[in-house]
Write a protein that holds these residues in place. Structure first.
Motif, PDB file in Angstrom:
ATOM      1  N   PRO A 125       2.821  -8.128  -5.979  1.00  0.00           N
ATOM      2  CA  PRO A 125       3.292  -8.086  -4.594  1.00  0.00           C
ATOM      3  C   PRO A 125       4.522  -7.197  -4.420  1.00  0.00           C
ATOM      4  O   PRO A 125       5.416  -7.207  -5.267  1.00  0.00           O
ATOM      5  N   PHE A 126       4.540  -6.430  -3.342  1.00  0.00           N
ATOM      6  CA  PHE A 126       5.716  -5.650  -2.968  1.00  0.00           C
ATOM      7  C   PHE A 126       6.647  -6.615  -2.256  1.00  0.00           C
ATOM      8  O   PHE A 126       6.384  -7.045  -1.132  1.00  0.00           O
ATOM      9  N   ARG A 138       3.964  -1.270   3.650  1.00  0.00           N
ATOM     10  CA  ARG A 138       3.801  -1.486   2.200  1.00  0.00           C
ATOM     11  C   ARG A 138       3.227  -2.865   1.912  1.00  0.00           C
ATOM     12  O   ARG A 138       2.395  -3.040   1.036  1.00  0.00           O
ATOM     13  N   CYS A 157      -0.295  -3.963   0.108  1.00  0.00           N
ATOM     14  CA  CYS A 157      -0.287  -4.946  -0.975  1.00  0.00           C
ATOM     15  C   CYS A 157      -1.272  -6.083  -0.684  1.00  0.00           C
ATOM     16  O   CYS A 157      -2.016  -6.531  -1.564  1.00  0.00           O
ATOM     17  N   SER A 211      -4.618  -7.230  -2.744  1.00  0.00           N
ATOM     18  CA  SER A 211      -4.803  -8.591  -3.244  1.00  0.00           C
ATOM     19  C   SER A 211      -6.148  -9.174  -2.826  1.00  0.00           C
ATOM     20  O   SER A 211      -6.705 -10.031  -3.500  1.00  0.00           O
TER      21      SER A 211
END
Length: 186
Positions: free
Chosen positions: A93-94, A174, A178, A182
């Protein structure tokens, strides 16, 4: 998801006590009805000290659109006196509180000692009253309200701050990327 570099705990009274506690805590979490968005299990049935975790982040938090993040939670033989380690797996994760290698940075997982930088009080750090359940609930909370005061990912923290101050929505972009990763959409 096995980690061959994680040493298997040696058998000692403390280790066997930690193993019994972890077995009980794992069973409680698997049967709990009030833990939506959290799934736990063992990486290998023979090792109670390594858990696979899946966090299903809902649509209401900063991770717009919901996400599924996998992590490995590794408990030391000295658990519950010392904290486990939680490392997110690919895609990482970002997030301001997650290092590039996937390791989570959260006060409750820092060893119960004085913070050499003076940022955290001892009351914010690890305590044996924490459980895997309270840790994972805190992690889900971090996805709703990331802590940009003491970031593990400086880029994520800067983008989040800029967005909060009315700047460009780069953090949001972003995060959306992400989330798609996922969910297997990228």
């Amino acid at each position: 998801m096995s980690s061959s570099s994680t040493p298997k705990p040696t058998s000692s009274p403390q280790t066997s006590g930690a193993a019994r506690l972890l077995q009980r805590q794992l069973k409680e979490m698997k049967t709990a009805k009030d833990l939506p968005g959290i799934s736990v299990g063992l990486v290998k049935e023979s090792n109670i000290f390594e858990w696979e975790v899946v966090l299903m982040i809902n649509d209401d938090c900063k991770y717009y659109g919901g996400a599924y993040f996998r992590a490995l939670m590794t408990f030391p033989p000295s658990y519950p006196l010392m904290p486990p380690k939680l490392v997110f797996q690919t895609p990482i994760p970002f997030h301001p509180n997650i290092y590039d290698n996937g390791e989570l940075c959260i006060s409750i997982l820092h060893p119960p000692e004085d913070d050499k930088y003076g940022y955290e009080s001892a009351a914010e750090r690890w305590s044996p009253v924490q459980t895997p359940e309270t840790i994972l609930l805190s992690v889900i909370s971090l996805f709703s309200e990331p802590n940009d005061e003491s970031p593990a990912n400086l880029d994520a923290a800067k983008l989040l701050r800029a967005e909060r101050e009315g700047g460009p929505k780069e953090f949001r972009k972003r995060v959306r990327r992400c989330v798609r990763e996922s969910l297997g959409e990228d």
